[in-house]
Design a protein around this motif. Structure first.
Motif, PDB file in Angstrom:
ATOM      1  N   TYR A 104     -84.039  25.151 -93.474  1.00 13.96           N
ATOM      2  CA  TYR A 104     -83.468  26.275 -92.726  1.00 13.96           C
ATOM      3  C   TYR A 104     -81.950  26.188 -92.730  1.00 13.96           C
ATOM      4  N   PHE A 105     -81.315  27.328 -92.521  1.00 19.94           N
ATOM      5  CA  PHE A 105     -79.897  27.356 -92.167  1.00 19.94           C
ATOM      6  C   PHE A 105     -79.811  27.881 -90.743  1.00 19.94           C
ATOM      7  N   ILE A 106     -79.304  27.031 -89.846  1.00 15.68           N
ATOM      8  CA  ILE A 106     -79.137  27.397 -88.437  1.00 15.68           C
ATOM      9  C   ILE A 106     -77.645  27.556 -88.185  1.00 15.68           C
ATOM     10  N   ASP A 107     -77.233  28.722 -87.682  1.00 18.74           N
ATOM     11  CA  ASP A 107     -75.798  28.913 -87.479  1.00 18.74           C
ATOM     12  C   ASP A 107     -75.336  28.287 -86.171  1.00 18.74           C
ATOM     13  N   ASN A 108     -74.036  28.343 -85.915  1.00 19.25           N
ATOM     14  CA  ASN A 108     -73.454  27.639 -84.775  1.00 19.25           C
ATOM     15  C   ASN A 108     -73.762  28.293 -83.435  1.00 19.25           C
ATOM     16  N   THR A 109     -74.510  29.392 -83.437  1.00 18.25           N
ATOM     17  CA  THR A 109     -74.999  29.980 -82.179  1.00 18.25           C
ATOM     18  C   THR A 109     -76.466  29.633 -81.944  1.00 18.25           C
ATOM     19  N   GLY A 110     -77.051  28.874 -82.879  1.00 21.38           N
ATOM     20  CA  GLY A 110     -78.452  28.491 -82.746  1.00 21.38           C
ATOM     21  C   GLY A 110     -79.425  29.467 -83.391  1.00 21.38           C
ATOM     22  N   GLU A 111     -78.897  30.464 -84.131  1.00 19.48           N
ATOM     23  CA  GLU A 111     -79.763  31.441 -84.783  1.00 19.48           C
ATOM     24  C   GLU A 111     -80.107  30.997 -86.201  1.00 19.48           C
ATOM     25  N   ILE A 112     -81.334  31.266 -86.616  1.00 22.75           N
ATOM     26  CA  ILE A 112     -81.755  30.975 -87.985  1.00 22.75           C
ATOM     27  C   ILE A 112     -81.287  32.093 -88.890  1.00 22.75           C
ATOM     28  N   ARG A 113     -80.478  31.730 -89.894  1.00 25.02           N
ATOM     29  CA  ARG A 113     -79.969  32.721 -90.840  1.00 25.02           C
ATOM     30  C   ARG A 113     -80.772  32.754 -92.139  1.00 25.02           C
ATOM     31  N   GLY A 114     -81.418  31.632 -92.477  1.00 21.55           N
ATOM     32  CA  GLY A 114     -82.176  31.575 -93.719  1.00 21.55           C
ATOM     33  C   GLY A 114     -83.269  30.530 -93.654  1.00 21.55           C
ATOM     34  N   ARG A 115     -84.333  30.753 -94.418  1.00 17.38           N
ATOM     35  CA  ARG A 115     -85.464  29.828 -94.487  1.00 17.38           C
ATOM     36  C   ARG A 115     -85.937  29.787 -95.939  1.00 17.38           C
ATOM     37  N   TYR A 116     -86.274  28.595 -96.424  1.00 18.37           N
ATOM     38  CA  TYR A 116     -86.725  28.462 -97.799  1.00 18.37           C
ATOM     39  C   TYR A 116     -87.860  27.460 -97.893  1.00 18.37           C
ATOM     40  N   GLU A 117     -88.945  27.864 -98.569  1.00 14.52           N
ATOM     41  CA  GLU A 117     -90.078  26.991 -98.841  1.00 14.52           C
ATOM     42  C   GLU A 117     -89.951  26.469-100.274  1.00 14.52           C
ATOM     43  N   LYS A 118     -89.957  25.165-100.423  1.00 13.68           N
ATOM     44  CA  LYS A 118     -89.739  24.562-101.742  1.00 13.68           C
ATOM     45  C   LYS A 118     -90.772  25.043-102.758  1.00 13.68           C
ATOM     46  N   ARG A 119     -90.270  25.464-103.911  1.00 10.84           N
ATOM     47  CA  ARG A 119     -91.137  25.990-104.963  1.00 10.84           C
ATOM     48  C   ARG A 119     -91.354  25.009-106.102  1.00 10.84           C
ATOM     49  N   ASN A 120     -90.290  24.364-106.522  1.00  6.71           N
ATOM     50  CA  ASN A 120     -90.380  23.437-107.650  1.00  6.71           C
ATOM     51  C   ASN A 120     -90.683  22.040-107.112  1.00  6.71           C
ATOM     52  N   LEU A 121     -91.960  21.740-107.005  1.00  3.22           N
ATOM     53  CA  LEU A 121     -92.385  20.475-106.398  1.00  3.22           C
ATOM     54  C   LEU A 121     -92.276  19.343-107.410  1.00  3.22           C
ATOM     55  N   TRP A 122     -91.769  18.191-106.937  1.00  4.85           N
ATOM     56  CA  TRP A 122     -91.744  16.997-107.767  1.00  4.85           C
ATOM     57  C   TRP A 122     -93.184  16.568-108.033  1.00  4.85           C
ATOM     58  N   ILE A 123     -93.457  15.978-109.188  1.00  5.73           N
ATOM     59  CA  ILE A 123     -94.827  15.775-109.660  1.00  5.73           C
ATOM     60  C   ILE A 123     -95.709  15.046-108.642  1.00  5.73           C
ATOM     61  N   PRO A 124     -95.314  13.876-108.089  1.00  5.36           N
ATOM     62  CA  PRO A 124     -96.181  13.232-107.096  1.00  5.36           C
ATOM     63  C   PRO A 124     -96.361  14.063-105.824  1.00  5.36           C
ATOM     64  N   GLU A 125     -95.375  14.881-105.508  1.00  2.00           N
ATOM     65  CA  GLU A 125     -95.423  15.701-104.293  1.00  2.00           C
ATOM     66  C   GLU A 125     -96.540  16.743-104.360  1.00  2.00           C
ATOM     67  N   LYS A 147     -71.722  33.685 -97.918  1.00  5.60           N
ATOM     68  CA  LYS A 147     -73.066  33.842 -98.479  1.00  5.60           C
ATOM     69  C   LYS A 147     -73.572  32.488 -98.967  1.00  5.60           C
ATOM     70  N   VAL A 148     -74.763  32.118 -98.519  1.00  9.12           N
ATOM     71  CA  VAL A 148     -75.314  30.782 -98.775  1.00  9.12           C
ATOM     72  C   VAL A 148     -76.720  30.899 -99.362  1.00  9.12           C
ATOM     73  N   GLY A 149     -77.083  29.943-100.204  1.00  8.35           N
ATOM     74  CA  GLY A 149     -78.445  29.809-100.691  1.00  8.35           C
ATOM     75  C   GLY A 149     -78.973  28.423-100.393  1.00  8.35           C
ATOM     76  N   LEU A 150     -80.279  28.301-100.241  1.00  7.14           N
ATOM     77  CA  LEU A 150     -80.925  27.024 -99.960  1.00  7.14           C
ATOM     78  C   LEU A 150     -81.886  26.655-101.085  1.00  7.14           C
ATOM     79  N   LEU A 151     -81.847  25.400-101.505  1.00  8.16           N
ATOM     80  CA  LEU A 151     -82.821  24.841-102.431  1.00  8.16           C
ATOM     81  C   LEU A 151     -83.191  23.455-101.925  1.00  8.16           C
ATOM     82  N   ILE A 152     -84.190  22.819-102.537  1.00  6.80           N
ATOM     83  CA  ILE A 152     -84.615  21.497-102.101  1.00  6.80           C
ATOM     84  C   ILE A 152     -84.847  20.596-103.313  1.00  6.80           C
ATOM     85  N   CYS A 153     -84.149  19.478-103.362  1.00  4.62           N
ATOM     86  CA  CYS A 153     -84.379  18.362-104.275  1.00  4.62           C
ATOM     87  C   CYS A 153     -84.605  18.779-105.734  1.00  4.62           C
ATOM     88  N   TRP A 154     -85.855  18.743-106.217  1.00  2.00           N
ATOM     89  CA  TRP A 154     -86.151  18.957-107.624  1.00  2.00           C
ATOM     90  C   TRP A 154     -85.732  20.350-108.103  1.00  2.00           C
TER      91      TRP A 154
END
Length: 286
Positions: A104-125, A147-154
């Motif tokens: 998630y991206f949580i802004d400095n007022t405590g609001e959620i600005r973005g959410r991302y579910e990981k798509r490219n899973l590492w093989i053991p994951e 403007k921001v984007g979120l990704l995860i690991c792999w």
């Protein structure tokens, strides 16, 4: 721009303990004047079923931790990307459970600005995590930092993910990770024991240059003899890596970034301009 912050917190069996560690780091980052605090992937706990059979069920309580980070962001007046959180969801129709790797991206007022579910899973994951929703593209969103984007690991290994975000105007891409030296396997480590660190260092800087974007990569911390790679860093075009957490262990680095470098880099490389051309010659367009 006041400094984004990367911190590495090794996972422990107790999500509450790890959350307390993370809270301490975020408070320190705020006191240091940081605008953004980033935590690593799976920072609350190692929820692989072979490590702790109760972790999966505890992932049903993900909203408790998310609420705590929202409160903390407002109290500390800081934007937070709380690494990634393991979320166990039950389909109300089928009753089927899905375990998702979410950031998630949580802004400095405590609001959620973005959410991302990981798509490219590492093989053991892939043995115990479900792939995130793919019915829409990667989504960039507005934040107090632009403007921001979120990704995860792999996801770092897939330039296409960055391209989708950049084509929507993302100037910063934030990548929480749990990336170890052991991920190269016996074959990779036989060629080069440092190969995964080389991979990360090269990819983070390359993604920054080729997308005229700031890339914030935050990896989990731990002992190198246990396979932890470290390499948490921030990179921008022209300059490459502008700050990192030294070594592989737990730590925090406050990195100051002049975001003006992105517009100047775009003026030279014109990557975004080319992506927006009507005759763009690859299979994706703005």
């Amino acid at each position: 721009m006041t400094p984004p912050t990367c911190s590495g917190v090794p996972r422990t069996p107790d999500p509450n303990t790890t959350s307390e560690q993370a809270t301490t780091y975020i408070q320190k980052a705020s006191q240091a004047g940081a605008d953004l605090a980033v935590l690593p992937e799976f920072h609350l706990a190692d929820f692989h079923p072979t490590h702790d059979t109760t972790i999966r069920q505890r992932c049903k309580n993900y909203s408790t931790h998310l609420t705590s980070y929202k409160t903390l962001a407002k109290e500390c007046n800081i934007n937070i990307v709380p690494g990634s959180i393991a979320e166990l969801h039950t389909d109300p129709t089928t009753g089927e459970e899905k375990l998702l790797n979410v950031t998630y991206f949580i802004d400095n007022t405590g609001e959620i600005r973005g959410r991302y579910e990981k798509r490219n899973l590492w093989i053991p994951e892939r043995q115990f995590v479900d792939r995130g929703a793919t019915d829409s593209g990667h989504v960039a969103f507005d934040t107090p930092l632009g403007k921001v984007g979120l990704l995860i690991c792999w996801d770092l290994a897939f330039p296409e993910a960055f391209r989708e975000l950049v084509m929507q105007g993302a100037k910063m891409v934030i990548v929480p990770a749990y990336w170890k030296l052991d991920d190269a396997g016996e074959v990779g480590r036989r060629w080069n024991a440092e190969s995964e660190r080389v991979f990360v260092d090269a990819a983070v800087v390359s993604r920054a240059f080729e997308n005229t974007a700031a890339v914030v990569f935050c990896n989990v911390g731990g002992r190198e003899e246990e396979g932890y790679a470290g390499a948490s860093q921030v990179a921008v075009p022209f300059l490459g890596c502008v700050g990192r957490v030294e070594g592989s262990g737990e730590g925090m680095s406050v990195v100051e970034v002049d975001m003006g470098v992105l517009d100047e880099a775009e003026g030279v490389y014109r990557v975004r301009e080319d992506l927006g051309r009507e005759d763009w010659h690859y299979g994706y367009k703005r």
